[in-house]
Write a protein that holds these residues in place. Structure first.
Motif, PDB file in Angstrom:
ATOM      1  N   SER A  77       0.398  -1.174  -0.301  1.00 38.24           N
ATOM      2  CA  SER A  77       0.056  -0.140   0.297  1.00 38.24           C
ATOM      3  C   SER A  77       0.939   1.248  -0.126  1.00 38.24           C
ATOM      4  O   SER A  77       0.317   2.252  -0.036  1.00 38.24           O
ATOM      5  N   HIS A  78       2.156   0.683   0.661  1.00 32.71           N
ATOM      6  CA  HIS A  78       2.942   2.421   0.383  1.00 32.71           C
ATOM      7  C   HIS A  78       2.796   2.973  -0.371  1.00 32.71           C
ATOM      8  O   HIS A  78       3.073   4.922  -1.265  1.00 32.71           O
ATOM      9  N   PRO A  79       3.050   2.949  -2.396  1.00 29.68           N
ATOM     10  CA  PRO A  79       2.864   3.539  -3.069  1.00 29.68           C
ATOM     11  C   PRO A  79       1.703   4.906  -3.193  1.00 29.68           C
ATOM     12  O   PRO A  79       2.291   6.142  -3.102  1.00 29.68           O
ATOM     13  N   GLU A  80       0.732   4.267  -3.421  1.00 28.56           N
ATOM     14  CA  GLU A  80      -0.421   4.625  -3.129  1.00 28.56           C
ATOM     15  C   GLU A  80      -0.975   5.352  -2.599  1.00 28.56           C
ATOM     16  O   GLU A  80      -1.085   7.217  -2.852  1.00 28.56           O
ATOM     17  N   ILE A  83       2.127   8.534  -2.431  1.00 30.26           N
ATOM     18  CA  ILE A  83       1.618   9.726  -3.685  1.00 30.26           C
ATOM     19  C   ILE A  83       0.457  10.490  -3.439  1.00 30.26           C
ATOM     20  O   ILE A  83       0.017  11.359  -3.979  1.00 30.26           O
ATOM     21  N   ARG A  84      -0.397   9.756  -2.437  1.00 29.41           N
ATOM     22  CA  ARG A  84      -2.048  10.877  -2.214  1.00 29.41           C
ATOM     23  C   ARG A  84      -1.477  11.534  -1.209  1.00 29.41           C
ATOM     24  O   ARG A  84      -1.954  12.825  -1.256  1.00 29.41           O
ATOM     25  N   ALA A  85      -0.609  10.882  -0.574  1.00 32.38           N
ATOM     26  CA  ALA A  85      -0.057  11.890   0.762  1.00 32.38           C
ATOM     27  C   ALA A  85       0.708  13.415   0.182  1.00 32.38           C
ATOM     28  O   ALA A  85       0.453  14.784   1.098  1.00 32.38           O
ATOM     29  N   MET A  98      10.452   0.492   1.428  1.00 34.88           N
ATOM     30  CA  MET A  98       9.928   2.119   0.611  1.00 34.88           C
ATOM     31  C   MET A  98       8.213   0.813  -0.206  1.00 34.88           C
ATOM     32  O   MET A  98       7.530   1.691  -0.287  1.00 34.88           O
ATOM     33  N   ALA A  99       8.536   0.158  -0.679  1.00 31.98           N
ATOM     34  CA  ALA A  99       8.403  -0.607  -1.571  1.00 31.98           C
ATOM     35  C   ALA A  99       8.740  -2.109  -2.211  1.00 31.98           C
ATOM     36  O   ALA A  99       9.859  -2.325  -1.867  1.00 31.98           O
ATOM     37  N   LEU A 100       7.443  -2.111  -3.375  1.00 36.48           N
ATOM     38  CA  LEU A 100       8.358  -3.533  -3.962  1.00 36.48           C
ATOM     39  C   LEU A 100       9.050  -3.631  -4.910  1.00 36.48           C
ATOM     40  O   LEU A 100       9.709  -4.817  -4.668  1.00 36.48           O
ATOM     41  N   THR A 101       8.957  -2.688  -5.527  1.00 45.14           N
ATOM     42  CA  THR A 101       9.939  -2.430  -7.006  1.00 45.14           C
ATOM     43  C   THR A 101      10.631  -1.476  -6.813  1.00 45.14           C
ATOM     44  O   THR A 101       9.950   0.326  -6.301  1.00 45.14           O
ATOM     45  N   LEU A 102      11.171  -1.357  -8.170  1.00 43.89           N
ATOM     46  CA  LEU A 102      12.517   0.056  -8.312  1.00 43.89           C
ATOM     47  C   LEU A 102      11.248   1.172  -9.172  1.00 43.89           C
ATOM     48  O   LEU A 102      10.853   1.888  -8.532  1.00 43.89           O
ATOM     49  N   LYS A 103      10.266   0.364  -9.203  1.00 44.73           N
ATOM     50  CA  LYS A 103       9.369   1.356 -10.687  1.00 44.73           C
ATOM     51  C   LYS A 103       8.504   2.544  -9.408  1.00 44.73           C
ATOM     52  O   LYS A 103       8.199   3.523  -9.816  1.00 44.73           O
ATOM     53  N   GLU A 104       8.085   1.850  -8.723  1.00 41.18           N
ATOM     54  CA  GLU A 104       6.713   2.413  -7.455  1.00 41.18           C
ATOM     55  C   GLU A 104       7.956   3.198  -6.311  1.00 41.18           C
ATOM     56  O   GLU A 104       7.563   4.098  -6.427  1.00 41.18           O
ATOM     57  N   CYS A 105       9.055   2.898  -6.099  1.00 39.39           N
ATOM     58  CA  CYS A 105       9.998   3.781  -5.412  1.00 39.39           C
ATOM     59  C   CYS A 105      10.326   5.426  -6.320  1.00 39.39           C
ATOM     60  O   CYS A 105       9.736   5.693  -5.495  1.00 39.39           O
ATOM     61  N   GLN A 106      10.506   4.741  -7.681  1.00 42.40           N
ATOM     62  CA  GLN A 106      10.710   6.047  -8.572  1.00 42.40           C
ATOM     63  C   GLN A 106       9.371   6.531  -8.933  1.00 42.40           C
ATOM     64  O   GLN A 106       9.395   7.960  -8.125  1.00 42.40           O
ATOM     65  N   ALA A 107       8.822   6.319  -8.750  1.00 44.03           N
ATOM     66  CA  ALA A 107       7.351   6.924  -8.833  1.00 44.03           C
ATOM     67  C   ALA A 107       6.934   7.489  -7.562  1.00 44.03           C
ATOM     68  O   ALA A 107       6.631   8.861  -7.346  1.00 44.03           O
ATOM     69  N   MET A 108       7.165   7.105  -6.225  1.00 41.28           N
ATOM     70  CA  MET A 108       7.596   7.872  -4.734  1.00 41.28           C
ATOM     71  C   MET A 108       8.179   9.194  -4.440  1.00 41.28           C
ATOM     72  O   MET A 108       7.921  10.367  -3.906  1.00 41.28           O
ATOM     73  N   ILE A 109       9.225   9.165  -5.796  1.00 38.92           N
ATOM     74  CA  ILE A 109      10.225   9.927  -5.026  1.00 38.92           C
ATOM     75  C   ILE A 109       9.902  11.089  -6.195  1.00 38.92           C
ATOM     76  O   ILE A 109       9.627  12.290  -5.809  1.00 38.92           O
ATOM     77  N   ASP A 110       8.859  10.833  -7.572  1.00 40.29           N
ATOM     78  CA  ASP A 110       8.811  11.805  -8.475  1.00 40.29           C
ATOM     79  C   ASP A 110       7.801  13.156  -7.425  1.00 40.29           C
ATOM     80  O   ASP A 110       7.805  14.052  -8.118  1.00 40.29           O
ATOM     81  N   ALA A 111       7.014  11.813  -6.728  1.00 40.86           N
ATOM     82  CA  ALA A 111       5.889  12.326  -6.789  1.00 40.86           C
ATOM     83  C   ALA A 111       5.646  13.380  -5.420  1.00 40.86           C
ATOM     84  O   ALA A 111       5.427  14.821  -5.174  1.00 40.86           O
ATOM     85  N   CYS A 112       6.770  13.072  -4.362  1.00 41.26           N
ATOM     86  CA  CYS A 112       7.246  14.058  -3.612  1.00 41.26           C
ATOM     87  C   CYS A 112       7.759  15.342  -3.833  1.00 41.26           C
ATOM     88  O   CYS A 112       7.589  16.548  -3.433  1.00 41.26           O
ATOM     89  N   GLY A 116       7.185  19.181  -3.766  1.00 39.14           N
ATOM     90  CA  GLY A 116       8.107  19.904  -2.948  1.00 39.14           C
ATOM     91  C   GLY A 116       7.657  19.545  -1.502  1.00 39.14           C
ATOM     92  O   GLY A 116       8.035  20.628  -0.568  1.00 39.14           O
ATOM     93  N   VAL A 117       7.465  18.050  -1.158  1.00 39.52           N
ATOM     94  CA  VAL A 117       7.339  17.856   0.475  1.00 39.52           C
ATOM     95  C   VAL A 117       8.763  17.242   0.107  1.00 39.52           C
ATOM     96  O   VAL A 117       9.233  16.462  -0.823  1.00 39.52           O
ATOM     97  N   GLN A 118       9.233  16.503   1.285  1.00 37.28           N
ATOM     98  CA  GLN A 118      10.352  15.160   1.962  1.00 37.28           C
ATOM     99  C   GLN A 118       9.261  14.111   2.118  1.00 37.28           C
ATOM    100  O   GLN A 118       8.442  13.983   2.476  1.00 37.28           O
ATOM    101  N   LEU A 119      10.361  13.250   1.571  1.00 37.48           N
ATOM    102  CA  LEU A 119       9.940  11.920   2.085  1.00 37.48           C
ATOM    103  C   LEU A 119      11.382  11.880   2.356  1.00 37.48           C
ATOM    104  O   LEU A 119      12.176  11.397   2.075  1.00 37.48           O
TER     105      LEU A 119
END
Length: 240
Positions: A77-80, A83-85, A98-112, A116-119
């Motif tokens: 559930s972490h990626p969604e 990204i919503r937060a 952080m997540a189960l795949t590199l793609k999901e991790c990158q999506a989380m980083i990109d969203a933050c 303009g928020v810290q992750l």
């Protein structure tokens, strides 16, 4: 920060939530304002423990007057949630892994980054006194440039059959497809700590032993790896 008050929203009121509540309680400039869980009883119990308001609607938490959210939910559930937060303008502290795949991790980083928020990810062992001391010795040049190292952490996992303990029957962490198994649940600590001391990782080779059968699938118990860093240093790491 000693100069800024943090109003926190807690996402996920399971077992790890108690640890986060105690950690926040120890900070005079922070408090949990809202606790969210799909399980109303769990949300109510943790909210009472934290002196917060309980909600079962995530949008209600994200719309609340909080500037930081702590995510302590099952890994898938972490990626969604991150990204919503981020889209709601909240800084995020997310449990590891952080997540189960590199793609999901990158999506989380990109969203933050976009928001303009810290992750931050909850890799806690790097803050233990021993590892902070080792890192300081290296960064201050007291022991020179390290070229090799060994990291051994045993007792992190134990062979456990689901039917041996009914508390774990059907628990998401017992299914490697949901938790990532010992690699993401345990060995990730070794990788994080070695990065703190040796820098950027260039490559990792690893193997798993001691598999125990759980309802038709295997959950890894011991992981041993060889980590090569861009500096040329080599580190062996083991957890189990």
């Amino acid at each position: 920060s000693g100069h800024m008050e943090h109003r926190i929203g807690l996402i996920g009121c399971g077992g790890i939530a108690g640890t986060w509540i105690k950690a926040v309680d120890a900070q005079p400039d922070s408090r949990i304002e809202v606790a969210f869980d799909l399980d109303e009883e769990a949300a109510r119990e943790r909210a009472q423990e934290a002196g917060a308001r309980a909600v079962t609607d995530l949008d209600e938490l994200l719309g609340a007057d909080v500037d930081v959210v702590v995510i302590g939910t099952p890994t898938p559930s972490h990626p969604e949630l991150v990204i919503r937060a981020a889209a709601a303008g909240k800084h995020v502290l997310c449990e590891k892994p952080m997540a189960l795949t590199l793609k999901e991790c990158q999506a989380m980083i990109d969203a933050c980054k976009t928001a303009g928020v810290q992750l931050a990810i909850g890799h806690t062992i790097r803050f233990f006194g021993t590892f902070r001391s080792v890192r300081r010795l290296v960064t201050e040049g007291v022991i020179g440039t390290p070229v090799s190292g060994s990291f051994d952490r045993t007792g992190a996992t134990k062979p456990r059959r689901v039917d041996d303990d009914p508390r774990w029957s059907g628990h998401w962490r017992e299914d490697a497809r949901n938790s990532g198994g010992s690699v993401l649940e345990g060995f990730i600590h070794e990788l994080d700590c070695t990065r703190c001391v040796f820098g950027t990782v260039a490559g990792v080779s690893a193997d798993i032993a001691g598999n125990q059968e759980y309802d038709g699938y295997l959950s890894p118990q011991t992981v041993q790896g060889l980590v090569r860093f861009e500096s040329g240093a080599l580190v062996t790491a083991r957890t189990g």
